[in-house]
Design an enzyme around this catalytic site. Sequence first.
Site, mmCIF file in Angstrom:
data_model
loop_
_atom_site.group_PDB
_atom_site.id
_atom_site.type_symbol
_atom_site.label_atom_id
_atom_site.label_comp_id
_atom_site.label_asym_id
_atom_site.label_seq_id
_atom_site.Cartn_x
_atom_site.Cartn_y
_atom_site.Cartn_z
ATOM 1 C CE LYS A 125 -1.403 1.876 3.738
ATOM 2 N NZ LYS A 125 -2.027 2.258 5.031
ATOM 3 N NE ARG A 134 6.094 6.711 0.991
ATOM 4 C CZ ARG A 134 5.279 6.455 1.996
ATOM 5 N NH1 ARG A 134 4.242 5.643 1.818
ATOM 6 N NH2 ARG A 134 5.490 7.004 3.197
ATOM 7 N N GLY A 186 -4.959 7.399 4.832
ATOM 8 C CA GLY A 186 -4.062 8.419 5.377
ATOM 9 C C GLY A 186 -3.059 8.896 4.356
ATOM 10 N NE ARG A 191 -5.170 8.006 10.333
ATOM 11 C CZ ARG A 191 -4.545 7.214 9.479
ATOM 12 N NH1 ARG A 191 -5.223 6.635 8.494
ATOM 13 N NH2 ARG A 191 -3.241 7.010 9.580
ATOM 14 C CD GLN A 212 0.595 8.432 6.191
ATOM 15 O OE1 GLN A 212 -0.366 9.188 6.271
ATOM 16 N NE2 GLN A 212 0.454 7.111 6.123
ATOM 17 C CG ASP A 220 1.705 -0.079 9.874
ATOM 18 O OD1 ASP A 220 1.153 0.721 10.643
ATOM 19 O OD2 ASP A 220 1.768 0.084 8.646
#
Length: 430
Positions: free
Chosen positions: A23, A28, A96, A124, A176, A318
């Site tokens: 992902k 990206r 996100g 968020r 991010q 994660d």
Amino acid sequence: MSQYKVKKLDHPIHCTVEVPGSKSITNRALLMAALSQGGCTLKGVLFSDDSRHFLLSLIALGYIIEVNEVERYVIIHGHGRDIPKKRATINVGSAGTAARFLTAMLALSDGEYTIEASEQMKKRPMLPLFEALQSMGAEIEFLEKDGHLPVNVKGAAYGGKKPQNHVSISISESTQFLSALMMTSPMLEEGIHVHITSNKTEGSYVRITAKMMEQFGCVVDHKGAEYVVPAGSGYYPQTYYIEPDVSAASYFYAMCPVVGVPAKVCHVHWESLQGDTSFLHVLEQMGCRTEEEPDGIRMYPPTEGFLGGVFDFSAFSDQALTLAAIACFASETVEITGIGHIRYQECDRFAAILTNLKAMGIACEQLDENRIVIHPGKPHGCKIKTFEDHRVAMAFAIPGLVTDGIVIENPSCCRKTFENYFEILDTLCK
């Protein structure tokens, strides 16, 4: 499907699987392809809720895109720093990456846009990125809650203005924010100079961003808290291959010590861009053994017990959920550190760990805002609260392979990154 009952294994399994594309790399690559100077072909693309929202947002912005989900490729005709439509509305859903990356792209443009999002994404953190973009000249109107999506954005280059290219930002809540500024820097003729104000100044996903930018022809100079992309930088069109998602692979590697069988995920290799390969090293420290084969890494279960220890997950957080879900099977306590920021991800993952371990009857404590300790124990059946978080659902399914009665609530949340995860589990269990 409102719930999924994990099937307890009553026979050995052969665990060799393939997982979707990454992902993080997919989204990206989508952004860099859109900002490139021509046609880019992306192969091995992940198709999930997040990537589809990213693709639909780019289409809403006027990009010509060819999508083939069966053969897993996308062709995007890039426009450099010129976004085709100067006025549009996009919806980033719960992604996100799409929210942060596309917000930066639109905020540095010469157009006016509305960015909508799901209820989950509205909660968020975004304020540090908004403030950084405002300091560069963007005008941002908050439509509901200050500092959060949805917003109206008037780009910093609107009306012929010249965006500022020196900016400061904190990345304590999300790296991010930095990746978004780095990747959209080719929109600025003079490049960008980013100064990091937080104690945390880098991370594995920032390194993925920098490496991918280099692969697309754009060099990032990083020294300490400073990130510089030189003037005149840009992305060149190419065919780009997306790696398998090591985050997705980790769930099958975690099954290895729990079920007691070797596990291999095809096409996962140590030279991966993704920092989540560090999770495999954690399992090695706990007693597992790995061998890299031509078509992927194979992991073997411990021969002398599954060991405990203290493990810093700050660089690959994660996978904190993954280790937490299987830590009770270790022979000693397991302490997971460096994970305070996971409270601000798809859900409060810190709380999700504690809630679900306690529901399974496993003793665990929060030591401070960054640390959890989990004690050895035998889990019992219960309903796993996913909090609409795909990683909670996937991680806490693993104990169910050796425990009767583990039920995953709202398993469809896995559509975010791995929509056939439970189908693969069913296939393994047959």
